[in-house]
Scaffold this active site. Structure first.
Site, PDB file in Angstrom:
ATOM      1  N   THR A 143      31.796  47.594  35.907  1.00 35.82           N
ATOM      2  CA  THR A 143      32.248  47.645  37.005  1.00 35.82           C
ATOM      3  C   THR A 143      31.593  46.109  37.714  1.00 35.82           C
ATOM      4  OG1 THR A 143      32.616  48.369  39.443  1.00 35.82           O
ATOM      5  CG2 THR A 143      30.648  48.843  38.534  1.00 35.82           C
ATOM      6  N   CYS A 155      35.731  33.939  37.389  1.00 33.74           N
ATOM      7  CA  CYS A 155      34.951  34.731  38.389  1.00 33.74           C
ATOM      8  C   CYS A 155      34.899  33.767  39.650  1.00 33.74           C
ATOM      9  CB  CYS A 155      33.782  35.136  38.078  1.00 33.74           C
ATOM     10  SG  CYS A 155      33.026  36.150  39.092  1.00 33.74           S
TER      11      CYS A 155
END
Length: 482
Positions: free
Chosen positions: A247, A304
């Protein structure tokens, strides 16, 4: 690891471009003496791992990574049924030779063209009764009708290699007959694989990553939902050799609960990797919950946007160094995740204390990545890539929910949804990239004077540089004025 000027450098938060390695004395004879075997758990002859991204690791990537001594991590968005099929395929694949692309003699050209770019060897084998009748390459398709049958396209009586040949023998045979790839057959003449000249050289330098049963190893990721334990059990039952609980923000209650439940369910049957974190406190928390390896870094990945969206993260080199220190005190290990653009980046992560390094976008633009090959207006080949926290990934992950709930979750996006990753000349396959990385790491170990990872960590001396120092080290002599 030591810092060149610790009185100053210890206070700095450093990214990969901020640091360099100082050479030392090497007492060995050759780069080939160096061992790159990771020290975290069994499996692998070098530290490169393909990331659990939907556009990076699928069946072909995981299989090729394992055959070339690395490890592929299947994404958490795959169903257990899909993982089972992929793992079954990979474990049935030959550990020495690439899986062949095959068609029946009556297959039309359009079928051949549809699979030609699925592997790096540019070779489709025409097979009948499990035996190769001929081979087809891209050049055989030019100026031919799309319904032309394979038996009319193929070169007959192809040069074949025997399954028990050495890599040197295979290379010499292909060199003699002026071919870059050849089908491999067993003693009954049945097709078992394909080998290229390049892979014959590569495979003589490395060994495949195998599980306890001697089959190619593959890892798989899972999320931190309430079903984590059940999913982990199913993945282990499918034959997965390592679990990655993943995660974006690993230092949280749900992650710790997931690790504990997974560990209770699977015991010590497989390694459990968990992340991501970027602090010593987060690292210790995951290890105390039951993780064998902690995945480190928040924000440096090419896909990202976390740091720009939230300002949260930490410069990558310092992040890995801090987490590795804590993990080693706990008797555990870390993987560095994200930000790799050059072999030097892998070397620096190892210097900072990582046991393995996860690579994503750099591998997305290869034959082996899952996305379809596309061609732009200028004729250049590329594949699409996207972040696992992007709106695109979030929507796909929650496709079973209604449109309104998907839209709400899509608001919280921290990744690029669409990016073109072009195939680079000379680096079109995973093998091209891996051997470039491995050769760089081996050379780095000899520059430091180390024979293995433990000695490298002990001896490596790291300095801090200006942006000018980094630029000075980049290649800049390809085009010069008179």
């Amino acid at each position: 690891m030591r810092l060149l000027h610790p009185e100053r450098d210890e206070q700095l938060e450093l990214a990969l471009e901020d640091v360099f390695i100082v050479p030392g004395y090497f007492d060995g004879q050759s780069r080939l003496e160096v061992s790159l075997v990771p020290d975290d758990f069994g499996g692998g002859c070098h530290p490169v791992v393909s990331a659990n991204m939907n556009a990076v690791t699928g069946k072909r990537m995981a299989e090729t990574m394992a055959r070339l001594g690395g490890l592929g991590v299947l994404p958490q968005d795959m169903s257990v049924e899909t993982v089972y099929k992929i793992v079954s395929h990979i474990q049935a694949a030959h550990s020495r030779f690439d899986t062949p692309l095959t068609v029946h003699p009556n297959a039309p050209l359009r079928e051949v063209a549809g699979i030609l770019h699925k592997r790096n060897h540019d070779l489709v084998v025409v097979v009948e009764d499990e035996k190769p009748l001929g081979t087809i390459t891209a050049s055989d398709l030019r100026n031919r009708d799309q319904y032309t049958s394979a038996h009319r396209l193929m070169s007959v009586n192809p040069e074949t290699l025997l399954e028990d040949c050495t890599y040197r023998e295979a290379f010499d045979q292909m060199e003699l007959h002026h071919v870059n790839a050849a089908p491999v057959v067993n003693r009954h003449g049945q097709l078992v694989g394909v080998l290229t000249k390049s892979d014959a050289v590569r495979m003589d330098l490395i060994r495949p990553t195998l599980n306890a049963s001697g089959r190619l190893m593959v890892a798989a990721a899972l999320g931190i939902s309430s079903k984590a334990a059940a999913t982990a059990a199913a993945l282990v039952e499918a034959g997965v050799g390592a679990l990655v609980i993943d995660t974006a923000h690993g230092h949280q209650r749900r992650m710790l609960e997931a690790i504990r439940s997974v560990r209770q369910e699977v015991g010590n049957s497989v390694a459990v990797i968990a992340g991501n974190v970027c602090t010593a406190e987060g690292t210790r928390a995951l290890i105390e919950a039951g993780a064998d390896v902690v995945k480190v870094n928040v924000g440096p990945g090419a896909m990202c946007t976390t740091r720009m969206q939230t300002a949260v993260g930490r410069p990558s080199f310092s992040s890995v160094r801090a987490c590795a220190r804590e993990a080693h005190l706990c008797g555990a290990h870390v993987w560095a995740d994200g930000g790799v653009r050059h072999p030097r980046d892998v070397v620096l992560y190892l210097a900072a204390g990582a046991s393995r390094v996860m690579v994503g976008t750099m591998l997305a633009g290869t034959f082996e990545s899952p996305q379809d090959m596309r061609e732009d207006a200028s004729g250049r080949w590329y594949k699409e890539n996207y972040g696992m926290a992007s709106a695109r990934a979030v929507e796909e992950r929650n496709e079973r929910e209604d449109a309104f709930d998907r839209a709400k979750k899509g608001v919280f996006r921290e990744g690029i949804s669409n990016s073109r990753i072009y195939l680079r000349e000379g680096f079109e396959s995973v093998g091209d990239i891996l051997i470039d990385m491995i050769s760089g790491i081996r050379s780095a170990f000899t520059y430091v004077g180390a024979a293995d990872l433990a000695e490298f960590r002990q001896k490596v001396l790291v300095g801090v540089q200006t942006s000018g120092g980094y630029g000075e080290g980049t290649p800049h002599g390809r085009v010069r004025g008179l």
